[in-house]
Design a protein around this motif. Structure first.
Motif, mmCIF file in Angstrom:
data_model
loop_
_atom_site.group_PDB
_atom_site.id
_atom_site.type_symbol
_atom_site.label_atom_id
_atom_site.label_comp_id
_atom_site.label_asym_id
_atom_site.label_seq_id
_atom_site.Cartn_x
_atom_site.Cartn_y
_atom_site.Cartn_z
ATOM 1 N N ASN A 113 0.826 -1.210 0.000
ATOM 2 C CA ASN A 113 0.000 0.000 0.000
ATOM 3 C C ASN A 113 0.858 1.256 0.000
ATOM 4 O OD1 ASN A 113 -2.308 -1.581 0.085
ATOM 5 N ND2 ASN A 113 -2.444 -1.525 2.319
ATOM 6 N N TRP A 114 1.988 1.185 0.707
ATOM 7 C CA TRP A 114 2.898 2.331 0.762
ATOM 8 C C TRP A 114 3.477 2.630 -0.613
ATOM 9 C CZ3 TRP A 114 2.243 5.297 4.629
ATOM 10 C CH2 TRP A 114 1.961 4.800 5.914
ATOM 11 N N LEU A 115 3.746 1.588 -1.392
ATOM 12 C CA LEU A 115 4.316 1.772 -2.721
ATOM 13 C C LEU A 115 3.313 2.456 -3.648
ATOM 14 C CD1 LEU A 115 6.603 1.323 -4.721
ATOM 15 C CD2 LEU A 115 5.697 -0.966 -5.175
ATOM 16 N N VAL A 116 2.054 2.056 -3.559
ATOM 17 C CA VAL A 116 1.013 2.673 -4.380
ATOM 18 C C VAL A 116 0.857 4.150 -4.022
ATOM 19 C CG1 VAL A 116 -1.435 2.647 -4.971
ATOM 20 C CG2 VAL A 116 -0.214 0.485 -4.678
ATOM 21 N N LEU A 117 0.785 4.434 -2.727
ATOM 22 C CA LEU A 117 0.660 5.820 -2.278
ATOM 23 C C LEU A 117 1.872 6.650 -2.682
ATOM 24 C CD1 LEU A 117 -0.821 5.410 1.326
ATOM 25 C CD2 LEU A 117 -1.913 6.550 -0.620
ATOM 26 N N MET A 118 3.049 6.056 -2.544
ATOM 27 C CA MET A 118 4.286 6.764 -2.878
ATOM 28 C C MET A 118 4.329 7.106 -4.365
ATOM 29 S SD MET A 118 8.151 5.518 -2.096
ATOM 30 C CE MET A 118 7.939 4.044 -3.111
ATOM 31 N N VAL A 123 5.183 14.483 1.970
ATOM 32 C CA VAL A 123 4.405 13.263 2.196
ATOM 33 C C VAL A 123 4.987 12.097 1.413
ATOM 34 C CG1 VAL A 123 2.105 12.241 2.144
ATOM 35 C CG2 VAL A 123 2.349 14.675 2.595
ATOM 36 N N THR A 124 5.545 12.372 0.234
ATOM 37 C CA THR A 124 6.218 11.318 -0.538
ATOM 38 C C THR A 124 7.374 10.732 0.261
ATOM 39 O OG1 THR A 124 5.667 12.363 -2.658
ATOM 40 C CG2 THR A 124 7.510 10.813 -2.652
ATOM 41 N N LEU A 125 8.177 11.591 0.854
ATOM 42 C CA LEU A 125 9.308 11.132 1.657
ATOM 43 C C LEU A 125 8.839 10.295 2.839
ATOM 44 C CD1 LEU A 125 12.308 11.122 2.361
ATOM 45 C CD2 LEU A 125 11.974 13.327 3.521
ATOM 46 N N VAL A 126 7.789 10.744 3.524
ATOM 47 C CA VAL A 126 7.249 9.990 4.661
ATOM 48 C C VAL A 126 6.769 8.612 4.210
ATOM 49 C CG1 VAL A 126 5.396 9.887 6.366
ATOM 50 C CG2 VAL A 126 6.626 12.034 5.993
ATOM 51 N N CYS A 127 6.064 8.571 3.079
ATOM 52 C CA CYS A 127 5.568 7.291 2.565
ATOM 53 C C CYS A 127 6.723 6.340 2.248
ATOM 54 C CB CYS A 127 4.733 7.519 1.304
ATOM 55 S SG CYS A 127 3.007 7.888 1.637
ATOM 56 N N TYR A 128 7.791 6.884 1.666
ATOM 57 C CA TYR A 128 8.928 6.028 1.323
ATOM 58 C C TYR A 128 9.580 5.460 2.578
ATOM 59 C CZ TYR A 128 13.180 4.212 -0.714
ATOM 60 O OH TYR A 128 14.200 3.369 -1.093
ATOM 61 N N VAL A 134 10.499 0.702 6.343
ATOM 62 C CA VAL A 134 10.528 0.150 7.705
ATOM 63 C C VAL A 134 9.285 -0.680 8.021
ATOM 64 C CG1 VAL A 134 11.946 2.055 8.548
ATOM 65 C CG2 VAL A 134 9.448 2.212 8.736
ATOM 66 N N SER A 135 8.390 -0.842 7.050
ATOM 67 C CA SER A 135 7.168 -1.616 7.299
ATOM 68 C C SER A 135 7.513 -3.083 7.526
ATOM 69 C CB SER A 135 6.198 -1.485 6.128
ATOM 70 O OG SER A 135 6.758 -2.012 4.936
ATOM 71 N N PRO A 136 6.793 -3.766 8.412
ATOM 72 C CA PRO A 136 7.081 -5.178 8.727
ATOM 73 C C PRO A 136 7.039 -6.084 7.500
ATOM 74 C CG PRO A 136 5.597 -4.234 10.351
ATOM 75 C CD PRO A 136 5.727 -3.216 9.264
ATOM 76 N N VAL A 146 16.526 9.512 -1.679
ATOM 77 C CA VAL A 146 15.205 10.072 -1.956
ATOM 78 C C VAL A 146 15.137 11.529 -1.500
ATOM 79 C CG1 VAL A 146 12.735 9.872 -1.489
ATOM 80 C CG2 VAL A 146 14.110 7.808 -1.797
ATOM 81 N N ILE A 147 15.655 11.805 -0.311
ATOM 82 C CA ILE A 147 15.679 13.184 0.199
ATOM 83 C C ILE A 147 16.468 14.090 -0.744
ATOM 84 C CG2 ILE A 147 16.461 14.681 2.071
ATOM 85 C CD1 ILE A 147 16.090 12.289 3.966
ATOM 86 N N VAL A 148 17.672 13.647 -1.116
ATOM 87 C CA VAL A 148 18.530 14.450 -1.983
ATOM 88 C C VAL A 148 17.881 14.638 -3.355
ATOM 89 C CG1 VAL A 148 20.770 14.552 -3.145
ATOM 90 C CG2 VAL A 148 20.633 13.759 -0.782
ATOM 91 N N GLY A 149 17.270 13.584 -3.870
ATOM 92 C CA GLY A 149 16.615 13.668 -5.173
ATOM 93 C C GLY A 149 15.468 14.663 -5.177
#
Length: 295
Positions: A163-168, A217-222, A227-229, A247-250
């Protein structure tokens, strides 16, 4: 201009890099060494490229009068007369046909992948015909198109998407779309004319805030993804969060290009020509692969 060059210009092969999102499920699923998944992903990629080129033809047909009045777009094949309307329609149908033929090469899930590509095709027809005139709706549709790309890639390979990948994916492409709209606002402020009908519904204050929010929000999702189980358990490593640095630098680099250099009008050109961005992407890919395959 030769007919071959005109055809290449109207189907826009440089824009096919956007369809590489189809490969993300295989990449994030750790299936790069699986020949079956690689083949299915590449076939789906080809189908999406052809479908996208068909949409580009439709867009040039629909916008022909507006393009003729535009200082840059007037050089497009249809607007300039290098390709006739009839030829453009035939090319549109041919590219759609090639997309459908490509799906026949899929080893499985043809109907499901075909349904996703059909949804992408219809959504973009509506976008070109009318929906691109509405601010916010336009960028959301573009972002939804990228989500459909990764859904198709997941279905083709039977890889369950996080789900995180879709949101990201949605948020990252939303960020890029807002950054692209920023260039339109700058052009409008300089010339007094709106490049798009909906540009008057944007301004720099709104765009800057939208870019900041979507990037954050993109960074948070990534980070949540790494770190997701489910991801830690799937890759048997807890070190994927280290790739967040790239990701941050990009994201910061792209914001710099948009705000400081004011050259974010075409994300594809940025990726193809900005060496710093290329190095960041390469570093992220290499680090990600090293962690999941070697570490």
């Amino acid at each position: 201009m030769s007919m071959h060059l005109s055809v290449l210009k109207i189907i826009r092969p440089k824009q096919w890099t956007k369809n590489l999102f189809v490969l993300l499920p295989m990449f994030f699923g750790g299936a790069l060494l699986d020949c079956h998944d690689l083949y299915a992903s590449l076939v789906t990629l080809a189908a999406f490229c052809c479908a996208a080129s068909s949409i580009y033809c439709f867009n040039d047909i629909i916008d022909v009068e507006a393009d003729r009045r535009h200082p840059v777009k007037c050089r497009r094949p249809v607007a300039s007369g290098a390709v006739t309307m009839r030829q453009a329609r035939l090319l549109m149908a041919a590219m759609l046909g090639l997309s459908l033929l490509s799906l026949l090469l899929l080893p499985g899930n043809r109907l499901r992948v075909g349904a996703v590509i059909a949804a992408y095709y219809v959504l973009n027809l509506l976008y070109c015909y009318r929906l691109k005139e509405y601010a916010i709706v336009d960028v959301c549709i573009i972002a939804a198109g990228f989500v459909l790309r990764i859904l198709a890639g997941g279905m083709a390979t039977d890889i369950v998407l996080s789900n995180w990948l879709v949101l990201m994916t949605f948020l990252l492409t939303l960020f890029l779309s807002f950054a692209k709209r920023r260039d339109d606002v700058l052009r409008m402020n300089q010339t007094g004319e709106a490049p798009r009908k909906n540009t008057i519904r944007y301004n720099l204050t709104f765009i800057n805030q939208a870019v900041t929010i979507s990037a954050s929000v993109t960074l948070v999702c990534y980070i949540m993804y790494t770190v997701s189980p489910e991801v830690v358990g799937n890759f048997h490593t807890q070190y994927l969060y280290l790739t967040s640095i790239f990701v941050i630098v990009g994201l910061l680099r792209y914001i710099q290009i948009a705000v400081v250099d004011e050259k974010s009008g075409d994300p594809t050109k940025v990726v193809l020509h900005d060496r710093f961005t290329q190095l960041v992407i390469a570093g992220w890919v290499i680090t990600f692969l090293f962690i999941i395959y070697i570490l």
